[in-house]
Write an enzyme that holds these catalytic residues in place. Sequence first.
Site, PDB file in Angstrom:
ATOM      1  N   LYS A 185    -108.326 -83.726 -30.151  1.00 49.86           N
ATOM      2  CA  LYS A 185    -109.398 -83.096 -30.907  1.00 49.86           C
ATOM      3  C   LYS A 185    -109.531 -83.856 -32.222  1.00 49.86           C
ATOM      4  CE  LYS A 185    -110.005 -80.696 -33.986  1.00 49.86           C
ATOM      5  NZ  LYS A 185    -110.676 -81.071 -35.303  1.00 49.86           N
ATOM      6  N   PRO A 186    -110.480 -84.812 -32.315  1.00 42.76           N
ATOM      7  CA  PRO A 186    -110.633 -85.569 -33.561  1.00 42.76           C
ATOM      8  C   PRO A 186    -111.330 -84.748 -34.629  1.00 42.76           C
ATOM      9  CG  PRO A 186    -112.324 -86.233 -32.000  1.00 42.76           C
ATOM     10  CD  PRO A 186    -111.444 -85.225 -31.290  1.00 42.76           C
ATOM     11  N   ALA A 187    -111.245 -85.206 -35.871  1.00 43.11           N
ATOM     12  CA  ALA A 187    -111.902 -84.514 -36.982  1.00 43.11           C
ATOM     13  C   ALA A 187    -113.416 -84.531 -36.802  1.00 43.11           C
ATOM     14  CB  ALA A 187    -111.527 -85.175 -38.300  1.00 43.11           C
ATOM     15  N   GLU A 261     -97.397 -83.815 -39.430  1.00 46.46           N
ATOM     16  CA  GLU A 261     -97.472 -84.749 -40.551  1.00 46.46           C
ATOM     17  C   GLU A 261     -98.455 -84.128 -41.529  1.00 46.46           C
ATOM     18  OE1 GLU A 261     -98.481 -86.889 -43.240  1.00 46.46           O
ATOM     19  OE2 GLU A 261     -99.734 -87.968 -41.803  1.00 46.46           O
ATOM     20  N   ARG A 289    -106.043 -97.220 -52.002  1.00 44.88           N
ATOM     21  CA  ARG A 289    -106.262 -97.443 -50.585  1.00 44.88           C
ATOM     22  C   ARG A 289    -106.977 -96.217 -50.014  1.00 44.88           C
ATOM     23  NH1 ARG A 289    -101.820 -96.999 -45.817  1.00 44.88           N
ATOM     24  NH2 ARG A 289    -103.020 -97.972 -44.140  1.00 44.88           N
ATOM     25  N   CYS A 295    -102.429 -89.448 -47.251  1.00 49.07           N
ATOM     26  CA  CYS A 295    -101.291 -88.574 -47.535  1.00 49.07           C
ATOM     27  C   CYS A 295    -100.166 -89.327 -48.239  1.00 49.07           C
ATOM     28  CB  CYS A 295    -100.781 -87.920 -46.258  1.00 49.07           C
ATOM     29  SG  CYS A 295    -100.385 -89.092 -44.950  1.00 49.07           S
ATOM     30  N   GLU A 392    -102.486 -82.091 -54.216  1.00 50.61           N
ATOM     31  CA  GLU A 392    -102.792 -83.391 -53.623  1.00 50.61           C
ATOM     32  C   GLU A 392    -104.233 -83.740 -53.980  1.00 50.61           C
ATOM     33  OE1 GLU A 392    -101.874 -85.671 -49.418  1.00 50.61           O
ATOM     34  OE2 GLU A 392    -102.301 -83.525 -49.376  1.00 50.61           O
TER      35      GLU A 392
END
Length: 488
Positions: A185-187, A261, A289, A295, A392
């Site tokens: 299931k990709p974003a 992750e 980058r 992350c 973050e």
Amino acid sequence: MTLPSAVAELLQATPTTLLVGGAWRDAEGGATFDVHDPATGEVIAAVADASAADGAAAMDAAAAAQDAWAATPTRERAEVLRRAFDLVTERAEELATLMTLEMGKPLAESRGEVTYGGEFLRWFSEEAAHVNGRYQTAPEGTLRILTTTRPVGPCLFITPWNFPLAMATRKIAPALAAGCTVVLKPAALTPLTALALGQILLDAGVPDGVVNIVPTSSARTVTGPLLQDRRLRKLSFTGSTEVGRALLKEAAGNVLRTSMELGGSAPFVVFADADLDAALAGARQAKLRNMGEACTAANRFLVHEDVAEEFSRRLAEDFAGLTVGPGLEEGTDLGPLVSEDQRDGVHRLVTAARDGGARVLTGGEPVDGPGYFYRPTVLTGVAPDSPVMVNEIFGPVAPVTTFRDEDEAVRLANDSDVGLAAYVYTADLSRVLRLSERLEVGMVGVNTGLISNAAAPFGGVKHSGLGREGGVEGIEEYLETVYVALPV
């Protein structure tokens, strides 16, 4: 905006439907959702919007293909992965262009991700045949102990938008090498690259049903039922800690193997004895980058008080000279952030820091005009508990605070619920060894701003997740150990 003809042709040739059981098919009812170019905000594609029924069909296909794929000799699985690596390399420019279009990063960085993402296919093609068991006699002399491994079974992968190729290959490659089938299931922000990868895997000879891809605008609608399906045996997720916690709770009901992750807040620690030229180059690399949307991005700059002023001034000068613009344009150093929400969230953190007394040396504001651009920013005088230090950032913002000695640096670095990566600049080897033992992270970059490599184990501690991806450790996440007791 009218796209160049070559780009328009590439989009036309890229799959936009679901990959289920080796076939491209529409979503239930023909539903679609739009994909936008973050450099302009304009729609570039309409992609099939999977439903719960589509997810179930993908799971059916993965389960049906599992036994045959697990029984496929490891050499054959390895050769499929190697062919996939060759095709990724061959189609590198097309993949890089797709990533830049849907995610925003400069084309040079997208090319770098193609190289990085492809390496997982090559690395695990080489690891596939190197899975070993063991044989020994029990200490009492009454049994022979034989251990072997087998694939865990069908896997569900949920990947993020920031590295749409590499996050898919980092999961798919070890799973296929181990003999597992996959539902990906990709974003929703960046599905095109994953769908292009799906076609590459088919062209490489991946059997029908071994890899299934179900983009959706409603992740919970598709993944919720899958997590309760007793045929699913493994969940791997890359994304925020908040979502990871929720997924772990759901996975517990089915007692799934999980790899998580999750978030990071990497400290970038510069000691007084550091080579400042190297530290500045590393800071730019570790911070900017992917526009800071990584992350592993340096999130907090902890600089010894003796060199903090010079470091901050030179970093601001470097950032101020960078070119911000569309990723497809030559000479662009920084592309847009992935969405308006992402850009606005970054600006809120900067505004809160400024209101709390931080000084803006450069940047500190969005770029006027279309797209979701933000100026590269350096902040000094930032309190350690400022939101820009605690959260973050996921943007091109470098907040700097100071420390007096090694103990204070370690305390500040470890003052976080997450622990993915850290960067340390120093000329003292003994200090390097001490810090590698004291810093509460899963990865430490020493005098370098780039740590990711397919041959290295990637992962963190604390709320940064569970398990490791890449390296010799990566394939172990997809294998069960079987113990066979034999009488002497």
